[in-house]
Design an enzyme around this catalytic site. Structure first.
Site, PDB file in Angstrom:
ATOM      1  N   GLU A   9      48.505  37.554  34.991  1.00 21.67           N
ATOM      2  CA  GLU A   9      47.416  36.875  34.257  1.00 21.67           C
ATOM      3  C   GLU A   9      46.458  37.931  33.677  1.00 21.67           C
ATOM      4  O   GLU A   9      46.181  38.943  34.332  1.00 21.67           O
ATOM      5  CB  GLU A   9      46.650  36.003  35.269  1.00 21.67           C
TER       6      GLU A   9
ATOM      7  N   ASN B 181      42.349  31.092  28.644  1.00 20.30           N
ATOM      8  CA  ASN B 181      43.103  32.015  29.504  1.00 20.30           C
ATOM      9  C   ASN B 181      44.576  31.673  29.250  1.00 20.30           C
ATOM     10  O   ASN B 181      45.050  30.621  29.678  1.00 20.30           O
ATOM     11  CB  ASN B 181      42.682  31.770  30.961  1.00 20.30           C
TER      12      ASN B 181
ATOM     13  N   LYS C 226      45.636  28.030  30.384  1.00 18.47           N
ATOM     14  CA  LYS C 226      45.359  27.659  31.785  1.00 18.47           C
ATOM     15  C   LYS C 226      44.547  26.370  31.873  1.00 18.47           C
ATOM     16  O   LYS C 226      43.497  26.231  31.210  1.00 18.47           O
ATOM     17  CB  LYS C 226      44.615  28.811  32.459  1.00 18.47           C
TER      18      LYS C 226
ATOM     19  N   GLU D  55      35.301  32.103  35.451  1.00 22.19           N
ATOM     20  CA  GLU D  55      36.324  31.550  34.538  1.00 22.19           C
ATOM     21  C   GLU D  55      35.827  30.293  33.838  1.00 22.19           C
ATOM     22  O   GLU D  55      36.158  30.030  32.684  1.00 22.19           O
ATOM     23  CB  GLU D  55      37.617  31.260  35.297  1.00 22.19           C
TER      24      GLU D  55
ATOM     25  N   CYS E  52      47.824  31.497  37.602  1.00 20.35           N
ATOM     26  CA  CYS E  52      47.030  31.722  38.812  1.00 20.35           C
ATOM     27  C   CYS E  52      46.651  30.446  39.565  1.00 20.35           C
ATOM     28  O   CYS E  52      47.474  29.863  40.240  1.00 20.35           O
ATOM     29  CB  CYS E  52      45.811  32.571  38.502  1.00 20.35           C
TER      30      CYS E  52
ATOM     31  N   ASN F 292      45.469  36.744  39.519  1.00 27.80           N
ATOM     32  CA  ASN F 292      44.473  37.714  40.021  1.00 27.80           C
ATOM     33  C   ASN F 292      43.783  36.984  41.161  1.00 27.80           C
ATOM     34  O   ASN F 292      42.947  36.102  40.909  1.00 27.80           O
ATOM     35  CB  ASN F 292      43.412  38.012  38.960  1.00 27.80           C
TER      36      ASN F 292
END
Ligand code: CDV
Length: 304
Positions: free
Chosen positions: A49, A108, A125, A144, A170, A195
């Site tokens: 990611e 993302n 994402k 995020e 993720c 991550n």
């Protein structure tokens, strides 16, 4: 090109990326892993990611110009031209994650690049963890929710020469719904990058379970959906924040068939056999025979 049902796949784990590291230096490391993958006749290579930079949601960045340096307005083809060239020459499919800004909207994102050098798939994402505002009590931020918008592409699947592939990113990997939506579309291989800090400030009592939870959710999902899972970490000590490793390849039996031994740049390689998906999907998890979706209505109710 001929479709393959058996091939070598790799999770291309990256070690830490310091905030001062240039994207060029990261891409050079990715190219080294790709060259190693080539020597092992690997057909599918999965990078982590947001793999072009340090994991910047750990910082509260107030200068818009500085924040903007982390995003790409399109797939950085010229930056990655040597990689794309190798992908073309060696007939490899790769996936990697990056921060995307599409007409000013930040996502993302992960993409597949196939052996024609084309972007053949994109995913944004959906499960964005963390928080919106600066929280001074945390040893590091997880912004995020502030820096990205929820993905607007659903969970698509992509028919390729290496089977039907699907991506998640993720935190998505912890949600069983992610895999089930992909599996219901016939996805055979889920690729993902992550991550994951070792320390979770909201529930530090779980810190010692981070590696276990990482594998637990992916192994359970691989088995319950009869799919391969290829998971690639950005790992190691990144600007004083310890990220777990544990990149791995998981069979549809739920078994880890290859796992990273380090938290550095490392290629984790295994043989993938798509026929193994059928063993699960035509038996214990035969969706058509045994699933009872009329009993699962609560799952799609927006508010409980
Ligand atoms: N990058 C992530 O999505 N990380 C989350 C952490 C914050 C828990 C994860 O699920 O691994």
């Amino acid at each position: 090109m001929k479709n393959k049902s058996k091939y070598t796949a790799a999770a291309a784990q990256l070690g830490p990326i310091d905030p001062g590291d240039t994207k060029e230096s990261v891409v050079a490391r990715m190219l080294d892993l790709l060259i190693e993958a080539k020597t092992k006749e690997t057909a599918l290579v999965v990078f982590p990611e947001l793999c072009l930079t340090t994991f910047f949601p750990r910082y509260y960045i107030t200068d818009p110009a500085n924040l903007d340096t982390y995003y790409e307005s399109e797939v950085p083809i010229s930056l990655m031209s040597d990689m794309f060239e190798l992908v073309r020459k060696e007939q490899i499919i790769i996936s990697f994650g990056y921060a995307e800004k599409d007409n000013g909207i930040p996502f993302n994102t992960s993409v597949y690049v196939d052996s024609s050098g084309n972007i053949i798939g994109k995913y944004r994402k959906i499960h964005l963890p963390g928080h919106y505002e600066y929280e001074p009590e945390r040893p590091f931020q997880h912004l995020e929710k502030r820096y990205f918008t929820k993905g607007n592409l659903g969970f698509p699947t992509f028919d390729t020469t290496l089977g039907r592939l699907g991506m998640c990113i993720c935190n998505d990997r912890r949600w069983p719904e992610t895999y089930r939506v992909l599996a219901l579309q016939g996805c055979e291989v889920v690729t993902l990058g992550y991550n994951t800090p070792k320390h979770y400030p909201l529930a530090p009592e779980h810190d010692h379970l981070q590696e276990f939870h990482n594998h637990l959710c992916m192994q359970a999902a691989a088995y319950a959906n009869g799919m391969w899972v290829i998971a690639s970490a950005k790992a190691g000590l990144e600007d004083d924040c310890e990220l777990i490793g544990g990149s791995c390849i998981i069979s549809p039996r739920g078994e880890i068939v290859a796992e990273a031994k380090t938290t550095m740049d490392e290629l984790v390689v295994a043989q993938v056999d798509l026929n193994e998906c059928k063993l699960i999907r035509e038996n214990i998890f035969n969706f058509n025979l045994h699933r009872q979706p009329e009993e699962y209505k609560l799952l799609t109710k927006i508010k409980l």
